[in-house]
Design a protein around this motif. Structure first.
Motif, short mmCIF file in Angstrom:
data_model
loop_
_atom_site.label_atom_id
_atom_site.label_comp_id
_atom_site.label_asym_id
_atom_site.label_seq_id
_atom_site.Cartn_x
_atom_site.Cartn_y
_atom_site.Cartn_z
N GLU A 1 0.82 -1.22 0.00
CA GLU A 1 0.00 0.00 0.00
C GLU A 1 0.86 1.26 0.00
O GLU A 1 0.39 2.33 -0.39
N ASP A 2 2.12 1.19 0.43
CA ASP A 2 2.96 2.38 0.39
C ASP A 2 3.86 2.40 -0.84
O ASP A 2 4.84 3.13 -0.88
N GLY A 3 3.53 1.59 -1.83
CA GLY A 3 4.31 1.57 -3.07
C GLY A 3 5.56 0.73 -2.97
O GLY A 3 6.33 0.65 -3.92
N ALA A 4 5.79 0.09 -1.82
CA ALA A 4 6.98 -0.76 -1.68
C ALA A 4 6.79 -2.05 -2.46
O ALA A 4 5.69 -2.59 -2.53
N LEU A 5 7.90 -2.53 -3.00
CA LEU A 5 7.84 -3.72 -3.84
C LEU A 5 7.76 -4.97 -2.97
O LEU A 5 8.59 -5.17 -2.09
N ASN A 6 6.76 -5.82 -3.20
CA ASN A 6 6.63 -7.06 -2.43
C ASN A 6 7.25 -8.23 -3.16
O ASN A 6 8.01 -9.00 -2.59
N SER A 7 6.88 -8.40 -4.43
CA SER A 7 7.49 -9.52 -5.16
C SER A 7 7.39 -9.28 -6.64
O SER A 7 6.51 -8.57 -7.12
#
Lengths: 258, 282
Positions: free
Chosen positions: B240-246
């Motif tokens: 949700e904060d634009g951070a890359l998960n995968s």
């Protein structure tokens, strides 16, 4: 209650639906007069053909708490089967796992199959299957929300007939269907699940209003012969109203498609 | 194989040409910089989300990405926890691709595509800790909640993964569990209708998928006609904060002159914009 299904993600071996304390204390209220509508009123129907673009024909029907989607594929060739002079109609019903108060297993069980047989019975007399040798028509029905089995069979038949018309399959007439229950003195049409559990008897009728022909009758519980005749007449009258709704919906969808 | 000049000379109806030579059909469109459904190669389909329409489910969502339609319902049941994790509940996601959603699928048990999708979604929801399973505990060692998140595809027009992940996240966000009390003496759990609690959702991951055609075009949000013709797929999942998960990539991601690292980096940048837009719907 779930057995290990190697093709799906599995939860714990056994899980039970939640038990509510207000249900344990109070018994179901006895309904003497109908709440919200008169005994002969049916709930408003929302019907849209053509929702599923991948299918040859489709329909989505919604009546308050019953939501059913139907897709028709066909006529298509039957592979690996001997020659059949008359086309086959194949109706498959599936209750979604979240559609009932108690979660249903994803595998098709007896209730799915018997609902499919009832809808098949309602539809078959209306189709011109003799024009489709070596072919089969597949009707897939998914019930997204279930408000009583009679309501599902009735709405499912209407959705299936609309989808068949949307697919352009030749038929003698549209099939519409209506359910009724006998309460103490009255006959109530289009029952909800709660009303149906308290009924003496249930009656579901499917007919082709255009031809005035009845295609299927499903009756359970206690009903006198007079009540059955009265139910037949009232359901047929309602089926005529539903037929107008279906015809309008089909004409509107065709005019927007162009 | 017929050369393109031979194909252009014969007069065939476009829909027949699409069925007989799908690859050439797509190549013709992409050479003009457009896709068969009228989109630009990098354009996304519109998203619509409708939550809470199914009253028999504790939470539900209906998602449409273009024509792809997914309905997801969350049902809660009570079970005994596992012996080695006595304070954790269960989250069980599943996707069903029934025969009604596309002529490709046959009736019967889940086929390969449905199993792969279910597995990928399970990995996303569990490993990214979307929901704290400890919050599903009613009484340690005795009773925990089991959330069955079941998704059904009604219309399959490509890119089921993005639509299903969005549907599951929206349904979980919409879910309310009844207050549960565990009675130590009887060993039974009773719930009350009067109050309900929303879930403790930690993260809201969303995904954006791309396909690579002929090592020369990147197509965002592939449709069902394009999917079988693509050589490689890239799926980017963002928080949700634009951070890359995968990032998941299958197949070679080289496009023209660009190396696969550049292609993937470009996809991640596009995915950020797409997920920011989609997030406004939930």
């Amino acid at each position: 209650m779930a057995s290990f299904d190697r093709r799906r993600i599995n939860g714990p071996e056994e899980s039970r639906p939640p038990v509510f304390d207000d249900e344990i204390d109070s018994s179901p209220s006895n309904l003497t007069t109908r709440e919200g509508r008169s005994p002969k009123d049916i709930r408003p129907i929302f019907l849209t053909p053509g929702l599923i673009s991948q299918a040859n024909g489709s329909a989505y029907i919604e009546t308050e708490k019953t939501k059913i989607a139907c897709a028709v594929y066909g006529p298509r060739q039957i592979k690996n089967a001997p020659y059949n002079e008359v086309g086959k109609l194949n109706v498959e019903v599936k209750f979604a796992p979240f559609s009932c108060t108690r979660r249903r297993a994803p595998m098709r069980d007896a209730e799915d199959r018997s609902t499919g047989v009832l809808i098949h019975q309602a539809l078959v007399p209306s189709l011109r299957l003799e024009l489709l040798p070596k072919s089969c028509i597949d009707v897939f029905i998914t019930i997204l929300e279930n408000d009583g089995l009679e309501g599902c069979v009735a709405s499912g038949s209407v959705a299936a007939s609309t989808a068949l018309a949307d697919a352009g399959i030749e038929m003698f007439g549209l099939v519409t269907s209506c359910a009724g229950i006998t309460m103490e003195k009255d006959i109530w049409l289009d029952p909800t699940a709660e009303e149906a559990t308290q009924a003496r008897g249930c009656f579901t009728l499917a007919c082709m209003p255009a031809l005035g022909a009845i295609t299927s009758v499903w009756q359970t519980g206690q009903m006198t012969a007079d009540e059955i005749i009265q139910c037949t007449e009232e359901c047929q009258a309602r089926c005529k109203d539903i037929h107008d709704v279906v015809a309008t919906a089909l004409l509107n969808s065709r005019s927007t498609k162009g | 194989m017929a050369s393109s000049s031979q194909l252009s000379q014969s007069k065939i109806d476009p829909s027949v040409f699409q069925r007989l030579h799908p690859r050439a059909y797509l190549e013709r469109f992409l050479s003009e910089g457009i896709r068969p459904d009228g989109r630009d190669p990098g354009a996304w389909r519109g998203v619509s989300v409708n939550v809470g329409s199914i009253s028999t489910a504790e939470g539900s969502a209906l998602v449409r990405v273009g024509d792809t339609t997914i309905v997801c319902g969350v049902k809660a049941e009570i079970a005994e926890p596992e012996l080695d994790r006595p304070e954790h509940g269960f989250l069980v996601p599943n996707i069903d691709l029934p025969a009604m959603c596309s002529p490709r699928f046959k009736p019967g048990p889940p086929g390969e595509e449905a199993q792969v999708l279910s597995d990928r979604l399970n990995n996303v929801l569990i490993s990214l800790e979307v929901l704290s399973t400890a919050s599903l505990c009613i009484h340690p060692g005795k009773a925990v909640w089991v959330l069955y998140v079941d998704a059904t595809c009604l219309n399959y027009d490509g890119n089921a993964f993005d639509a299903t992940l969005l549907a599951m996240i929206a349904a979980l966000k919409n879910t309310k569990l009844p207050m549960a009390k565990f009675n130590e003496e009887t060993g039974r759990t009773t719930c009350s209708h009067s109050s309900s609690v929303p879930l403790d959702i930690r993260h809201l991951p969303l995904s954006a998928s791309f396909g690579i055609f002929d090592s020369s075009h990147i197509l965002a949000d592939p449709a069902s006609f394009e999917e079988p013709l693509l050589d490689a797929f890239i799926t980017v999942i963002l928080n949700e904060d634009g951070a890359l998960n995968s990032i998941a990539q299958s197949g070679l991601a080289t496009v023209g002159e660009k190396s696969s690292e550049e292609v993937v980096a470009g996809c991640v940048a596009e995915a950020k914009k797409r997920c920011a837009d989609t997030r406004k719907c939930i």
